[in-house]
Design a protein around this motif. Structure first.
Motif, mmCIF file in Angstrom:
data_model
loop_
_atom_site.group_PDB
_atom_site.id
_atom_site.type_symbol
_atom_site.label_atom_id
_atom_site.label_comp_id
_atom_site.label_asym_id
_atom_site.label_seq_id
_atom_site.Cartn_x
_atom_site.Cartn_y
_atom_site.Cartn_z
ATOM 1 N N ARG A 173 109.714 -131.056 35.770
ATOM 2 C CA ARG A 173 109.372 -129.645 35.924
ATOM 3 C C ARG A 173 108.329 -129.194 34.897
ATOM 4 O O ARG A 173 108.130 -127.997 34.692
ATOM 5 C CB ARG A 173 110.627 -128.777 35.843
ATOM 6 N N ILE A 174 107.700 -130.163 34.221
ATOM 7 C CA ILE A 174 106.563 -129.858 33.355
ATOM 8 C C ILE A 174 105.316 -129.791 34.232
ATOM 9 O O ILE A 174 105.013 -130.727 34.970
ATOM 10 C CB ILE A 174 106.394 -130.932 32.265
ATOM 11 N N VAL A 175 104.620 -128.679 34.166
ATOM 12 C CA VAL A 175 103.475 -128.466 35.051
ATOM 13 C C VAL A 175 102.269 -127.978 34.253
ATOM 14 O O VAL A 175 102.409 -127.331 33.204
ATOM 15 C CB VAL A 175 103.803 -127.451 36.166
ATOM 16 N N ALA A 176 101.084 -128.297 34.758
ATOM 17 C CA ALA A 176 99.839 -127.773 34.189
ATOM 18 C C ALA A 176 99.536 -126.442 34.858
ATOM 19 O O ALA A 176 99.570 -126.339 36.089
ATOM 20 C CB ALA A 176 98.709 -128.773 34.410
ATOM 21 N N GLU A 177 99.241 -125.440 34.060
ATOM 22 C CA GLU A 177 98.948 -124.117 34.590
ATOM 23 C C GLU A 177 97.637 -123.603 34.019
ATOM 24 O O GLU A 177 97.218 -123.990 32.927
ATOM 25 C CB GLU A 177 100.065 -123.128 34.232
ATOM 26 N N MET A 194 100.325 -126.626 29.320
ATOM 27 C CA MET A 194 101.426 -127.404 29.867
ATOM 28 C C MET A 194 102.722 -126.637 29.632
ATOM 29 O O MET A 194 103.103 -126.371 28.485
ATOM 30 C CB MET A 194 101.492 -128.784 29.219
ATOM 31 N N THR A 195 103.383 -126.275 30.716
ATOM 32 C CA THR A 195 104.575 -125.447 30.636
ATOM 33 C C THR A 195 105.754 -126.154 31.296
ATOM 34 O O THR A 195 105.586 -127.140 32.019
ATOM 35 C CB THR A 195 104.348 -124.103 31.345
ATOM 36 N N VAL A 196 106.948 -125.634 31.034
ATOM 37 C CA VAL A 196 108.146 -126.161 31.689
ATOM 38 C C VAL A 196 108.794 -125.032 32.484
ATOM 39 O O VAL A 196 108.956 -123.913 31.990
ATOM 40 C CB VAL A 196 109.141 -126.769 30.669
ATOM 41 N N ARG A 197 109.129 -125.347 33.724
ATOM 42 C CA ARG A 197 109.779 -124.361 34.585
ATOM 43 C C ARG A 197 111.294 -124.460 34.431
ATOM 44 O O ARG A 197 111.844 -125.547 34.259
ATOM 45 C CB ARG A 197 109.413 -124.608 36.054
ATOM 46 N N ALA A 198 111.959 -123.322 34.493
ATOM 47 C CA ALA A 198 113.423 -123.293 34.397
ATOM 48 C C ALA A 198 114.035 -124.052 35.581
ATOM 49 O O ALA A 198 113.472 -124.040 36.679
ATOM 50 C CB ALA A 198 113.899 -121.845 34.372
ATOM 51 N N PRO A 199 115.159 -124.715 35.378
ATOM 52 C CA PRO A 199 115.991 -124.791 34.169
ATOM 53 C C PRO A 199 115.597 -125.922 33.215
ATOM 54 O O PRO A 199 116.384 -126.294 32.360
ATOM 55 C CB PRO A 199 117.386 -125.035 34.752
ATOM 56 N N ASP A 224 111.389 -119.335 31.374
ATOM 57 C CA ASP A 224 110.678 -119.998 32.466
ATOM 58 C C ASP A 224 109.169 -119.931 32.211
ATOM 59 O O ASP A 224 108.623 -118.864 31.897
ATOM 60 C CB ASP A 224 111.011 -119.300 33.784
ATOM 61 N N GLY A 225 108.497 -121.075 32.313
ATOM 62 C CA GLY A 225 107.063 -121.102 32.075
ATOM 63 C C GLY A 225 106.666 -121.175 30.619
ATOM 64 O O GLY A 225 105.497 -120.931 30.285
ATOM 65 N N ARG A 226 107.598 -121.546 29.760
ATOM 66 C CA ARG A 226 107.280 -121.644 28.334
ATOM 67 C C ARG A 226 106.241 -122.728 28.088
ATOM 68 O O ARG A 226 106.365 -123.847 28.587
ATOM 69 C CB ARG A 226 108.553 -121.958 27.533
ATOM 70 N N VAL A 227 105.205 -122.409 27.320
ATOM 71 C CA VAL A 227 104.237 -123.413 26.880
ATOM 72 C C VAL A 227 104.912 -124.264 25.808
ATOM 73 O O VAL A 227 105.468 -123.741 24.840
ATOM 74 C CB VAL A 227 102.958 -122.766 26.321
#
Length: 335
Positions: A14-18, A4-9, A56-59
């Motif tokens: 903007r929390i997404v499963a990757e 589960m990551t968060v996309r900038a900003p 960007d994309g930080r877990v």
């Protein structure tokens, strides 16, 4: 593997499963951990919403616990099957503070534990308390260790001391449990009478609704017979610090661990000076302190208060629950 990551900003929408590559086998000095639980902190919420900027994309998530699957060469402290829990500052092993930022904090400067597996240095973990599940174990990393360091490490809490806690979030409820473990008397504030009743069931000796009693510092001091409390766990910051100074005894200790009311504001320096109190800022603690905390929890059979558990895929909803402020104790995530 899922993460589960968060996309900038940033932002909860903007929390997404990757899908991320599997971390592979551990190298020398490392362990591979299958993660099964985490807990939320105000710090995590700040990263997720973008108030604290991360890559960007930080877990996400600083707290993580799970089962060791494999150990690398030279690792003797852990074995496959051990339940382990992460450290907030993975490089701060012992001694006085040496870290003043979050560059190496999981879920902020580096990827966190909202994922299925990690390979990290063995020194970035400790054993979890015996009998805990993964969510309970993860609850000790940030909030629990902060309360432990503030009261035991920095303030040398002892039986008979008096402690003031602000609110009923994760740090304050851990501090209540730790204080009662040591035989201290505890006053606690909240805007919810229902939460205050729950705090009394955990051993709180004096409760006070700060909305009904805006001058709660004097009321707390009156509770001590006019002396003032020995220790204050100050999570509010500038909006509450004046009342905390009013409540503390001459020569007492205020642990500044939160800034929920803002990052700057006026301090009644005259009152603070005459109190001759110690105001100490702190951020969590080191690995040795976490190991000591684990031993104390085991010896006293204390378990964390978990408000609610969410699935990993429901992480954004878990943060919304945290934002709502209705929780009592820790919010867990399990998978």
């Amino acid at each position: 593997m899922k993460a589960m990551t968060v996309r900038a900003p940033g932002g909860l929408d903007r929390i997404v499963a990757e899908d991320r590559p599997d971390p592979g086998r551990p190298g020398a000095g490392e362990i591979r951990v299958a993660l099964h639980g985490a807990s939320l902190n105000y710090h995590d919420l700040s990263v997720a919403t973008g108030r604290m900027k991360a890559a960007d994309g930080r877990v996400l998530l600083a707290d993580g616990a799970g089962v060791v699957e494999e150990v690398g060469e030279g690792v003797s402290a852990f074995a496959p099957g051990d339940l382990v829990v992460s450290c907030f500052f993975p490089d701060w092993q012992d001694g006085a503070p040496t870290v003043g930022d979050f560059a190496r904090t999981p879920g902020d400067g580096i990827d966190g534990f909202a994922q299925e597996a990690v390979v990290r240095p063995a020194t970035a973990f400790t054993h979890a308390p015996k009998g805990y599940d993964a969510v309970e174990a993860a609850a000790i990393t940030t909030a629990g260790l902060t309360a432990w360091r503030a009261l035991v490490g920095d303030a040398s809490l002892k039986a008979g001391d008096t402690v003031l806690l602000l609110g009923t979030g994760g740090v304050s409820i851990w501090a209540l449990q730790i204080a009662k473990m040591f035989g201290a008397s505890v006053a606690i504030t909240s805007s919810s009478d229902e939460k205050l009743e729950r705090a009394r069931s955990l051993g709180a000796d004096f409760t006070l609704n700060y909305r009904a009693e805006p001058e709660w510092g004097r009321r707390v001091r009156d509770w001590t017979g006019g002396r003032g409390v020995d220790h204050v766990i100050e999570v509010g910051g500038p909006g509450t610090l004046a009342q905390s100074i009013e409540a503390v005894r001459i020569g007492g200790h205020i642990a500044l661990i939160g800034v929920l009311t803002g990052f700057s504001g006026e301090i009644p320096t005259g009152a603070f000076m005459t109190k001759q109190a110690k105001l100490q800022g702190l951020i969590v603690g080191n690995r040795r302190q976490q190991q000591e905390f684990v031993r104390a929890l085991e010896a006293n059979a204390v378990r964390p208060v978990i408000d609610r558990r969410f699935a990993l895929a429901e992480l954004a909803d878990a943060f919304r629950h945290e934002e709502g402020g209705s929780h009592f104790g820790k919010i867990g995530v399990e998978w």
